[in-house]
Design a protein around this motif. Sequence first.
Motif, short mmCIF file in Angstrom:
data_model
loop_
_atom_site.label_atom_id
_atom_site.label_comp_id
_atom_site.label_asym_id
_atom_site.label_seq_id
_atom_site.Cartn_x
_atom_site.Cartn_y
_atom_site.Cartn_z
N THR A 77 -17.49 61.96 76.04
CA THR A 77 -16.41 62.89 76.37
C THR A 77 -16.12 63.84 75.22
O THR A 77 -16.42 63.57 74.07
CB THR A 77 -15.11 62.14 76.70
OG1 THR A 77 -14.68 61.43 75.54
CG2 THR A 77 -15.28 61.19 77.87
N SER A 82 -15.54 64.37 80.56
CA SER A 82 -16.95 63.99 80.53
C SER A 82 -17.84 65.19 80.19
O SER A 82 -17.64 66.29 80.69
CB SER A 82 -17.38 63.42 81.89
OG SER A 82 -18.75 63.13 81.88
N CYS A 122 -21.13 65.01 80.71
CA CYS A 122 -22.35 64.71 81.45
C CYS A 122 -22.87 65.98 82.13
O CYS A 122 -22.16 66.59 82.93
CB CYS A 122 -22.07 63.63 82.49
SG CYS A 122 -23.54 63.01 83.29
N GLU A 128 -27.36 61.56 84.07
CA GLU A 128 -26.49 60.41 83.82
C GLU A 128 -26.22 60.31 82.32
O GLU A 128 -27.00 60.81 81.50
CB GLU A 128 -27.11 59.12 84.34
CG GLU A 128 -28.37 58.72 83.63
CD GLU A 128 -29.00 57.46 84.18
OE1 GLU A 128 -29.95 56.99 83.56
OE2 GLU A 128 -28.56 56.94 85.23
N TYR A 142 -24.35 57.25 79.59
CA TYR A 142 -23.71 55.93 79.52
C TYR A 142 -23.57 55.49 78.08
O TYR A 142 -24.29 55.94 77.20
CB TYR A 142 -24.47 54.89 80.34
CG TYR A 142 -25.94 54.80 80.05
CD1 TYR A 142 -26.43 53.96 79.06
CD2 TYR A 142 -26.85 55.55 80.79
CE1 TYR A 142 -27.78 53.88 78.80
CE2 TYR A 142 -28.21 55.47 80.54
CZ TYR A 142 -28.67 54.63 79.54
OH TYR A 142 -30.02 54.56 79.29
N GLN A 183 -19.79 52.08 80.16
CA GLN A 183 -19.13 53.24 80.78
C GLN A 183 -20.27 54.13 81.25
O GLN A 183 -21.12 54.53 80.46
CB GLN A 183 -18.26 53.98 79.78
CG GLN A 183 -17.79 55.35 80.24
CD GLN A 183 -16.82 55.29 81.41
OE1 GLN A 183 -15.92 54.47 81.40
NE2 GLN A 183 -17.00 56.15 82.38
N ASP A 220 -21.48 57.56 83.61
CA ASP A 220 -21.15 58.80 84.32
C ASP A 220 -22.42 59.39 84.90
O ASP A 220 -23.49 59.34 84.28
CB ASP A 220 -20.58 59.86 83.36
CG ASP A 220 -19.17 59.57 82.92
OD1 ASP A 220 -18.54 58.64 83.46
OD2 ASP A 220 -18.68 60.28 82.02
N TYR A 221 -22.30 59.94 86.09
CA TYR A 221 -23.38 60.71 86.70
C TYR A 221 -22.74 61.95 87.33
O TYR A 221 -21.80 61.84 88.11
CB TYR A 221 -24.11 59.91 87.79
CG TYR A 221 -25.06 60.76 88.59
CD1 TYR A 221 -26.29 61.13 88.07
CD2 TYR A 221 -24.72 61.22 89.85
CE1 TYR A 221 -27.16 61.94 88.79
CE2 TYR A 221 -25.58 62.03 90.58
CZ TYR A 221 -26.79 62.38 90.04
OH TYR A 221 -27.63 63.19 90.75
N ARG A 222 -23.25 63.12 86.98
CA ARG A 222 -22.73 64.36 87.58
C ARG A 222 -23.76 64.84 88.60
O ARG A 222 -24.89 65.16 88.25
CB ARG A 222 -22.47 65.43 86.53
CG ARG A 222 -21.73 66.61 87.13
CD ARG A 222 -21.21 67.58 86.10
NE ARG A 222 -20.33 67.00 85.12
CZ ARG A 222 -19.02 66.78 85.25
NH1 ARG A 222 -18.44 67.07 86.39
NH2 ARG A 222 -18.32 66.29 84.26
N LEU A 273 -18.40 64.43 89.76
CA LEU A 273 -18.65 63.37 88.79
C LEU A 273 -18.41 62.00 89.39
O LEU A 273 -17.40 61.75 90.03
CB LEU A 273 -17.72 63.54 87.58
CG LEU A 273 -17.89 62.52 86.46
CD1 LEU A 273 -19.24 62.70 85.77
CD2 LEU A 273 -16.75 62.67 85.46
N SER A 284 -18.10 58.10 88.09
CA SER A 284 -17.87 57.36 86.86
C SER A 284 -17.48 55.93 87.20
O SER A 284 -16.71 55.70 88.13
CB SER A 284 -16.74 58.04 86.07
OG SER A 284 -16.59 57.43 84.81
N ARG A 300 -23.96 53.94 91.90
CA ARG A 300 -24.17 55.39 92.00
C ARG A 300 -24.99 55.72 93.23
O ARG A 300 -24.66 56.66 93.97
CB ARG A 300 -24.90 55.90 90.75
CG ARG A 300 -25.24 57.39 90.83
CD ARG A 300 -26.46 57.78 90.05
NE ARG A 300 -27.63 57.03 90.44
CZ ARG A 300 -28.69 56.89 89.66
NH1 ARG A 300 -28.72 57.40 88.45
NH2 ARG A 300 -29.74 56.21 90.08
#
Length: 72
Positions: free
Chosen positions: A7, A12, A14, A19, A21, A34, A36-38, A44, A46, A59
């Motif tokens: 972040t 985020s 991302c 992805e 992490y 943690q 994240d995938y956008r 997003l 998360s 995901r």
Amino acid sequence: MKAPKMTLYGVSVCPTGEENYERYKDFRGKWLLQYDYRDTDGELFSIVLPTLERCRQERDKWLLEKNNHQNG
């Protein structure tokens, strides 16, 4: 000061279609991820789970539900 991996100012970083992490220990000493995938549309996803495999499974379920909802 080292820049955070996931972040910037609590948002985020991302990139679209990728992805990101980071593994960390919670207050009990348990390792978590943690994740994240956008999506390609910028939305997003998360989640926090113990393994990368479980994060990716969630995901994939999210993407499937999202695509099914968009297609009718």
